[in-house]
Design an enzyme around this catalytic site. Structure first.
Site, mmCIF file in Angstrom:
data_model
loop_
_atom_site.group_PDB
_atom_site.id
_atom_site.type_symbol
_atom_site.label_atom_id
_atom_site.label_comp_id
_atom_site.label_asym_id
_atom_site.label_seq_id
_atom_site.Cartn_x
_atom_site.Cartn_y
_atom_site.Cartn_z
ATOM 1 N N CYS A 174 0.771 -1.222 0.018
ATOM 2 C CA CYS A 174 -0.039 -0.052 0.005
ATOM 3 C C CYS A 174 0.798 1.270 -0.004
ATOM 4 C CB CYS A 174 -1.054 0.128 1.147
ATOM 5 S SG CYS A 174 -2.212 -1.151 0.685
ATOM 6 N N CYS B 218 -6.466 -1.379 -3.543
ATOM 7 C CA CYS B 218 -7.587 -0.856 -4.074
ATOM 8 C C CYS B 218 -7.555 -0.955 -5.702
ATOM 9 C CB CYS B 218 -8.080 0.563 -3.680
ATOM 10 S SG CYS B 218 -8.203 0.693 -1.973
ATOM 11 N N GLU C 141 -4.308 13.529 2.439
ATOM 12 C CA GLU C 141 -4.783 13.708 0.999
ATOM 13 C C GLU C 141 -6.108 14.179 1.019
ATOM 14 O OE1 GLU C 141 -3.105 9.473 -0.918
ATOM 15 O OE2 GLU C 141 -4.962 9.423 0.033
ATOM 16 N N SER D 280 -5.421 11.747 -3.210
ATOM 17 C CA SER D 280 -5.401 10.115 -3.364
ATOM 18 C C SER D 280 -5.198 9.958 -4.944
ATOM 19 C CB SER D 280 -6.738 9.648 -2.812
ATOM 20 O OG SER D 280 -6.880 8.446 -3.519
#
Length: 553
Positions: free
Chosen positions: A119, A192, A440, A465
């Site tokens: 991540c 994601c 973010e 982001s």
């Protein structure tokens, strides 16, 4: 071997005794000692499957003739930390991870390291450490999450949670539908599903030559990913034997290739922080201008979420990063990689399975690359935008400022319908020092999209982001907390954004700006304790990668 300093000679008898106490056999004192730096945690879906990958890496190390030692670094999930005090810690954790890796690798004199990451800030933190230490190293990214599914439609995290919650708030969908979306957007382990920061960095790590071919897009939990983990363990031992270390690979060619890949993919703007930070540790010259130089000659040739509709699984099935290297082969610099093959050898052998997912250079989605660097009186040191995620009718825009000193204040205004088409939302004091931690701004950008405000721009000295889309300009430098012009903007001021012209400006007379500057008082840090206070005192600007600079610099 580096590890000889803890395992050879009479003076090292106590150290050997302690290693024997961990179960290390005597025969392993003749093998390379290889660290497996794992960021496993139950807190992040991108990392929950790492225990199995640790096993495959360890098997590979043993097969390759080394002895593996697992050690750990922490991870933060940006999606969970988003929108509250937790996001202050995300970017600062990158530099903490680099420091922790340095401590362990130097203290235990490891010969090489396989880094197991996934991540947002963890992958660049590990790359920074590898570059700083200059040991043989390979990065294994645990892989993207498969798409979710609801009502026979593929679903993804950002569109079907962050953007959907504003649709729910405004009555476009009901609470029951929102509940189904949040249950189905993230079906299991993995990062994601779109080209957000985690997957962008995984792809660029492979493009730089620091991961084996296929690693950047190989899906989490797949047999393919397990094989890559195993082969990475084997190959790191070969790198140790050959004396190939990180800086042999992370040279100027590698960084140019990474930027070109980023632009062709339309990746996250966070790479404009992470690539300079990694280059700084590798002692390779790197400036924001490289993004703009290459953007003008590198077309955007795929259309992945958030700006498009493809998912990371589509990229993998279409041939992965090697397929994009094949498209870019005449532009890329040939360079060595951890695989033992050069970049162009990998590109030559690649297969392209879909002509729309990996378009030819003469049929791009956009003629220029995904990221643009803008400059002007409000950002003389630069700012960045993901231009591939901006509609054509918003590439040039002038609007009236609505100014907020925190992300939370902006969210209140958006939800109270105080933002209208024609506005430029200005969120300041959220930069590396002002945050501190450069949070973010996915929540306000998603809220604006969720409300259907398609003629609103947002500028900030914070960051975005990888899931952000629309005319959102981040990394305004100098930041407000350093006295940058963004600190002097007032409600109603005219702000102009010209993405094709690479310009951004505050349209206020110089004498008015001078009057405001005379009244400006530098604020105290928002957080005055712990790690974030240390970060505030030591961090450089976003234009320099938000790094802790060496004293001599």
């Amino acid at each position: 071997m580096r590890s000889d300093r803890v395992k050879k000679g009479l003076d090292r008898a106590p150290a050997r005794s302690l290693m024997y106490g961990t179960g290390v056999p005597k025969s392993s004192m003749e093998r390379p000692h290889i660290g497996i730096c794992s960021s496993f945690t139950d807190l992040i879906p991108g990392h929950t499957g790492m225990r199995e990958l640790e096993r495959f890496i360890d098997k590979g190390i043993h097969t390759g003739g080394g002895h593996g030692f697992i050690f750990s670094v922490p991870g933060i999930c940006d999606g969970i930390a988003m929108g509250h005090v937790g996001m202050h810690y995300s970017l600062p954790s990158r530099d903490a991870i680099a420091d922790m890796v340095e401590c362990v690798v130097e203290a235990h004199a490891l010969d090489g390291v396989v880094f197991l990451s996934n991540c947002d800030k963890i992958t660049p933190g590990m790359l920074m450490a590898a570059a700083r230490l200059d040991v043989p190293a390979i990065i294994v990214t645990a892989g993207p999450m498969a798409s979710g599914n609801w009502r026979m439609q593929r679903r993804s995290f950002v569109r079907d949670t962050f953007e959907a919650m504003e649709q729910c708030r405004s009555g476009k969908i009901d609470d029951e539908e929102m509940g189904h979306l949040e249950m189905n957007a993230c079906p299991g382990q993995g990062s994601c599903q779109g080209l957000y920061t985690a997957n962008t960095m995984a792809c660029l790590t492979e493009a730089m030559g620091m991961s084996l071919p296929g690693c950047g897009t190989g899906l989490a939990g797949s047999a393919k990913k397990k094989r890559i983990a195993f082969e990475s363990g084997v190959q790191v031992c070969e790198l140790v034997r050959q004396g190939v270390s990180t800086r042999d690979i992370l040279n100027e060619k590698a960084f140019r290739n990474a930027v070109m890949m980023d632009l062709a993919l339309g990746g996250s703007t966070n790479t404009t922080l992470h690539l300079p930070a990694i280059a700084y540790e590798a002692e390779v010259p790197f400036g924001l201008e490289l993004f703009d130089e290459l953007s003008k000659t590198t077309p955007h040739i795929t259309n992945i979420r958030p700006g498009g509709d493809y998912f990371m699984e589509d990229i993998d099935y279409a041939g992965g990063i090697p397929a994009f290297q094949k498209r870019l082969i005449n532009k890329l610099e040939d360079n060595i990689t951890v695989s033992g093959f050069n970049v162009k050898q990998i590109a030559d052998k690649a297969m392209i399975m879909d002509e729309d997912i990996v378009r030819p250079l003469d049929k791009p989605f956009h003629q220029e690359g995904g990221i643009a660097v803008l400059r002007g009186n409000i950002a003389p040191d630069g700012c960045v935008i993901k231009q591939s995620a901006v509609n054509d009718d918003m590439l040039v825009f002038t609007g009236k400022a609505k100014v907020f000193n925190t992300e939370e204040d902006s969210m209140e205004a958006i939800r109270a319908d105080k933002i209208a088409n024609g506005d430029v939302v200005v969120i300041r004091y959220e930069g590396p020092k002002g945050g501190p931690g450069m949070r973010e701004m996915l929540a306000p950008t998603a809220a604006i999209m969720g409300k259907g405000l398609d003629k609103v721009a947002l500028i900030t000295d914070g960051r975005f982001s990888g899931g952000t889309r629309g005319p959102c300009v981040g990394h305004i430098s100098p930041e407000a907390a350093e006295g940058g012009l963004i600190a002097l903007v007032e409600d109603g001021d005219s702000i102009s954004i010209d993405i094709p012209g690479r310009r951004i400006g505050l349209d206020v007379p110089e004498e008015v700006i001078a009057e405001r500057r005379a009244r400006y008082v530098k604020p105290e840090p928002k957080i005055k304790k712990g790690y974030l206070l240390k970060y505030y005192r030591g961090v450089s600007s976003a234009a320099e990668g938000a790094v802790f600079k060496r004293d001599e610099d």
